[in-house]
Design a protein around this motif. Structure first.
Motif, short mmCIF file in Angstrom:
data_model
loop_
_atom_site.label_atom_id
_atom_site.label_comp_id
_atom_site.label_asym_id
_atom_site.label_seq_id
_atom_site.Cartn_x
_atom_site.Cartn_y
_atom_site.Cartn_z
N TRP A 70 52.92 9.90 -12.48
CA TRP A 70 51.42 10.11 -13.04
C TRP A 70 51.27 9.41 -14.30
O TRP A 70 50.21 8.89 -14.64
CB TRP A 70 51.95 11.91 -14.00
CG TRP A 70 52.84 11.54 -14.41
CD1 TRP A 70 53.75 12.72 -14.71
CD2 TRP A 70 52.49 11.88 -15.99
NE1 TRP A 70 54.57 12.92 -15.22
CE2 TRP A 70 53.82 11.95 -16.79
CE3 TRP A 70 51.73 11.38 -17.02
CZ2 TRP A 70 54.57 12.30 -18.53
CZ3 TRP A 70 52.08 11.17 -18.71
CH2 TRP A 70 53.74 11.74 -19.48
N ALA A 71 52.20 8.43 -14.55
CA ALA A 71 51.65 7.46 -15.93
C ALA A 71 50.80 6.26 -15.64
O ALA A 71 50.05 5.35 -15.82
CB ALA A 71 52.93 7.45 -17.13
N LEU A 72 51.20 6.35 -14.09
CA LEU A 72 50.68 4.96 -13.00
C LEU A 72 49.44 5.20 -13.33
O LEU A 72 48.16 4.28 -13.13
CB LEU A 72 51.18 5.09 -12.02
CG LEU A 72 51.50 3.76 -11.35
CD1 LEU A 72 51.75 2.62 -12.09
CD2 LEU A 72 51.85 3.66 -10.05
N SER A 73 48.83 6.45 -13.99
CA SER A 73 47.29 6.81 -12.81
C SER A 73 46.47 5.61 -13.97
O SER A 73 45.13 5.19 -14.32
CB SER A 73 47.13 7.57 -13.56
OG SER A 73 47.39 8.52 -12.21
N SER A 74 47.13 5.13 -15.75
CA SER A 74 46.45 4.37 -16.28
C SER A 74 46.31 2.51 -16.78
O SER A 74 46.14 2.28 -16.46
CB SER A 74 46.67 4.46 -18.08
OG SER A 74 48.84 4.55 -17.94
N ALA A 75 47.27 2.49 -15.32
CA ALA A 75 47.45 1.21 -14.42
C ALA A 75 45.89 0.92 -13.00
O ALA A 75 46.26 0.06 -12.54
CB ALA A 75 48.08 0.74 -13.90
N THR A 76 45.92 1.88 -13.47
CA THR A 76 44.37 2.21 -11.75
C THR A 76 43.13 2.56 -12.86
O THR A 76 42.37 2.98 -13.95
CB THR A 76 44.80 3.15 -10.72
OG1 THR A 76 44.42 4.85 -11.04
CG2 THR A 76 46.30 2.95 -10.30
N ASP A 77 42.09 3.20 -11.67
CA ASP A 77 40.71 3.16 -12.40
C ASP A 77 40.58 4.92 -12.67
O ASP A 77 39.92 6.08 -12.44
CB ASP A 77 39.57 2.97 -10.71
CG ASP A 77 39.89 4.14 -9.72
OD1 ASP A 77 40.71 4.23 -9.56
OD2 ASP A 77 39.02 3.38 -9.26
N GLU A 78 42.14 5.72 -12.51
CA GLU A 78 42.01 6.91 -12.72
C GLU A 78 41.66 7.79 -14.25
O GLU A 78 41.07 8.58 -14.34
CB GLU A 78 43.02 7.97 -12.13
CG GLU A 78 42.99 7.39 -10.26
CD GLU A 78 44.71 8.70 -9.62
OE1 GLU A 78 44.29 9.34 -8.86
OE2 GLU A 78 45.64 8.65 -11.07
N ALA A 79 42.37 6.39 -15.09
CA ALA A 79 42.53 7.03 -16.27
C ALA A 79 42.80 6.18 -17.03
O ALA A 79 43.02 5.07 -16.77
CB ALA A 79 44.17 7.94 -15.98
N PHE A 80 42.75 6.67 -18.77
CA PHE A 80 42.94 6.03 -19.78
C PHE A 80 44.16 6.65 -20.63
O PHE A 80 44.87 7.58 -20.78
CB PHE A 80 41.57 5.97 -20.22
CG PHE A 80 41.90 4.69 -21.47
CD1 PHE A 80 41.50 3.62 -21.78
CD2 PHE A 80 41.78 5.98 -22.55
CE1 PHE A 80 41.96 2.51 -22.70
CE2 PHE A 80 41.81 4.61 -24.53
CZ PHE A 80 41.92 3.36 -24.03
N ASN A 81 44.77 4.82 -20.74
CA ASN A 81 45.74 5.94 -22.05
C ASN A 81 45.42 5.20 -23.55
O ASN A 81 46.26 3.76 -22.70
CB ASN A 81 47.44 5.08 -21.37
CG ASN A 81 48.96 5.50 -22.74
OD1 ASN A 81 49.62 4.73 -22.22
ND2 ASN A 81 48.35 6.60 -22.79
N LYS A 82 45.18 5.30 -24.28
CA LYS A 82 44.93 5.23 -25.54
C LYS A 82 46.20 4.49 -26.24
O LYS A 82 46.03 3.77 -26.85
CB LYS A 82 44.45 6.12 -25.94
CG LYS A 82 45.18 6.87 -26.65
CD LYS A 82 44.38 8.68 -27.58
CE LYS A 82 43.38 7.67 -29.06
NZ LYS A 82 43.10 8.50 -29.37
N PHE A 83 47.45 5.27 -25.97
CA PHE A 83 48.75 4.41 -26.63
C PHE A 83 49.45 3.05 -26.39
O PHE A 83 50.61 2.72 -26.49
CB PHE A 83 49.89 5.47 -27.02
CG PHE A 83 49.51 6.72 -27.97
CD1 PHE A 83 48.36 6.15 -28.82
CD2 PHE A 83 48.96 7.57 -27.18
CE1 PHE A 83 47.46 7.37 -30.07
CE2 PHE A 83 47.93 8.99 -28.50
CZ PHE A 83 47.81 8.58 -29.55
N ASP A 84 49.20 3.55 -24.82
CA ASP A 84 50.08 2.03 -23.71
C ASP A 84 50.94 2.36 -23.44
O ASP A 84 52.05 1.63 -23.88
CB ASP A 84 49.66 0.81 -24.11
CG ASP A 84 49.93 -0.59 -23.59
OD1 ASP A 84 49.97 -0.43 -21.77
OD2 ASP A 84 50.60 -1.56 -23.47
N ASP A 85 51.86 3.64 -23.49
CA ASP A 85 52.72 3.92 -23.26
C ASP A 85 53.70 3.33 -22.81
O ASP A 85 54.61 2.59 -22.70
CB ASP A 85 52.61 5.83 -22.94
CG ASP A 85 52.70 6.07 -24.39
OD1 ASP A 85 52.01 5.89 -25.15
OD2 ASP A 85 52.90 7.38 -23.85
#
Length: 555
Positions: A70-85
């Motif tokens: 699920w964390a891979l979503s922030s490397a796509t147009d699906e999601a944003f990760n504010k802490f760049d985990d």
């Protein structure tokens, strides 16, 4: 004084020398010798169990994992990760190099698993014990090694195919095989695994590899091989192989689309799941390892760390199956959460959506607290709300994969699974392959099965064809499989990442007006840059220097 020291040292040396032989001949109490492992089928099984670590799991590991979940979503147009985990910023900013992959780098840890799989497969036939049990373990490890190579090829393209264990005399400078060679090898290995494995495991062995798991992975593998990234000439033979592989899973008749509450599909064992990764039943995660902490709204003590984008929200159509940009759909961007695809309400937490259990919320916030998310400016989940540090930047959070029935802040989780293969994905694989083979009716049939299960009112028209049907197939994957780790690879194999990943990542700012109405302003959250070389990851510089491998283009 010096003489005393000398005498003491001399006596100590004599003691050590006289005992050295006995000490070295003792078996360590905390480990097993190589000979003992391959003389005992139970120890060999324990060795095989550790190889399951090649499979992704649902746990958050604070950058210390090669999970593609699920964390891979922030490397796509699906999601944003504010802490760049998970270091996705290097991908999203276009700055990825062979030296800064961070946890995107799966090369060395995956080959370590392959080495151990090779050791197991070279030893297992000579381990005494029950033949059926031995064959089952051999099938499981064959599947796991195939999965390891599947992981490598979808990230890097063709890689060296190593099938025998390395030793100190081995030549470590193996050349890269072509992608097609790797794909053919993985497919043949999955056929071998399928022949050795049961269609399904019993409840006591749930989560171990099966015939269904092997055939499902083969379906996904061959779909990738038939796609534009690896099939630029649109070779129909590749699409036929992809179609046949998906149909082989369907024809097992061992799995059915889950018809219960859609959200429960991802938190309960059910008939749709083909292969999952479970944690050890005795292992317990803290709240800080589970998905709920990272996905839930800040007002409910979550961190809203991985937040759905407006791009993803807009991919969900309306209740009658139309796209939101269809002028006949009735969609109103100033009333954006009305009459949407039923999956939208199960997957996304938006402003005004109920979240969690009322009693749980009141325990935290006291009488008068609400059970709905408040993302509007000044609301509980907004930047001005309860937890300003953890608000969702996009003003959405994920509901999918979250168990909202318990206090994830103080309770632990046990045995949360990650879905590796499920029947809905296989239906989508089959529909896509059938479309490219020219069988539109079959493609539409399987899309409608998924949409009907979701609760969409109207089936797709039988007249749908060409680019319109292709876009519908791609949209259906985007919606049905969101947050499951597929989008990152789908846009690459379709060769559309230079479009989807070069668009700004969007969110919404919601203003509550004096009369109680709300105004929605759609705003840019992040600028994204995707370069042509990013269709594949670079091989780490350390590996290039050590083995003289050919680097991927553009790095």
């Amino acid at each position: 004084m010096k003489n005393k020291i000398f005498i003491c040292c001399y006596i100590l040396c004599v003691i050590i020398t006289s005992c050295k032989k006995d000490v070295l001949n003792k078996t360590p109490l905390d480990s097993y010798t190589d000979q003992s492992v391959w003389s005992d089928l139970s120890l060999a099984e324990a060795f095989a169990n550790n190889l399951y670590n090649v499979l992704p799991n649902a746990e958050h590991n604070w950058d210390n994992t090669t999970n593609r979940t699920w964390a891979l979503s922030s490397a796509t147009d699906e999601a944003f990760n504010k802490f760049d985990d998970y270091n996705a910023s290097v991908m999203n900013s276009g700055s990825l190099t062979p030296d800064n992959l961070g946890v995107f780098d799966i090369w060395a840890p995956t080959y370590k698993i392959i080495q151990n799989c090779n050791i197991f497969l070279s030893k297992i036939d000579n381990v005494p014990g029950d033949q059926a049990r031995r064959n089952g373990l051999k099938g499981e490890v064959t599947y796991l090694r195939a999965y390891a190579y599947f992981k490598l090829t979808r990230d890097y393209g063709g890689v060296p195919l190593i099938t025998k264990p390395f030793d100190l005399n081995s030549d470590f400078k193996a050349a890269r095989n072509s992608y097609d060679e790797c794909s053919s090898f993985i497919a043949s290995e999955l056929d071998k695994a399928a022949a050795l494995l049961p269609v399904q495991q019993g409840s006591a062995s749930y989560g171990r590899a099966t015939k269904g798991a092997a055939l499902a992975l083969k379906s996904t593998l061959l779909l990738y091989a038939a796609s534009p990234q690896w099939n630029p000439t649109n070779d129909m033979a590749k699409w036929q192989k992809a179609s046949d592989a998906a149909k082989a899973v369907i024809d097992l008749n061992a799995f059915q689309l889950f018809n219960g509450n859609y959200a429960d599909l991802f938190t309960t064992k059910n008939s749709e799941l083909i292969m999952v990764r479970e944690t050890n039943k005795q292992y317990m995660w803290s709240a800080f390892q589970g998905v709920e902490m990272f996905l839930s709204p800040s007002g409910f003590h979550g961190w809203a760390s991985f937040a759905p984008s407006q791009n993803l929200v807009d991919a969900f159509g309306t209740a009658d199956g139309k796209d939101v940009n269809d002028p006949t759909s009735g969609y109103n961007p100033q009333h954006p959460y009305v009459n949407r695809d039923p999956r939208f309400y199960q997957d996304i937490v938006f402003d005004g959506r109920p979240y969690g259990q009322p009693a749980f919320c009141q325990d935290r916030y006291g009488v008068g607290s609400t059970n709905v998310a408040e993302f509007y400016e000044g609301g509980l989940d907004s930047p001005q709300g309860w937890d300003k540090w953890n608000n969702s930047v996009t003003r959405y959070t994920f509901r999918k994969y979250c168990d909202t029935t318990y206090n994830f802040n103080s309770e632990t989780q046990t045995n949360k699974f990650w879905i590796i293969s499920r029947l809905s994905e296989i239906y989508l694989n089959y529909a896509e392959a059938q479309f490219y083979l020219g069988n539109n009716a079959t493609a539409i049939q399987y899309l409608n099965l998924i949409r009907q299960r979701a609760g969409i009112k109207n089936p797709l028209s039988s007249a749908l064809s060409g680019a319109a049907l292709e876009n519908k197939i791609r949209n259906e994957r985007q919606v049905e499989l969101c947050l499951e780790g597929h989008r990152y690879y789908d846009v690459r194999r379709w060769k559309i990442a230079d479009v989807t990943e070069n668009k700004p990542l969007m969110g919404v700012v919601i203003t509550k007006n004096a009369d109680g109405s709300k105004t929605y302003n759609y705003t840019q959250v992040q600028t994204r840059t995707f370069k042509p070389q990013h269709y594949l990851l670079p091989i780490p510089t350390s590996e290039i220097n050590r083995t003289n491998l050919v680097q991927n283009p553009g790095y």
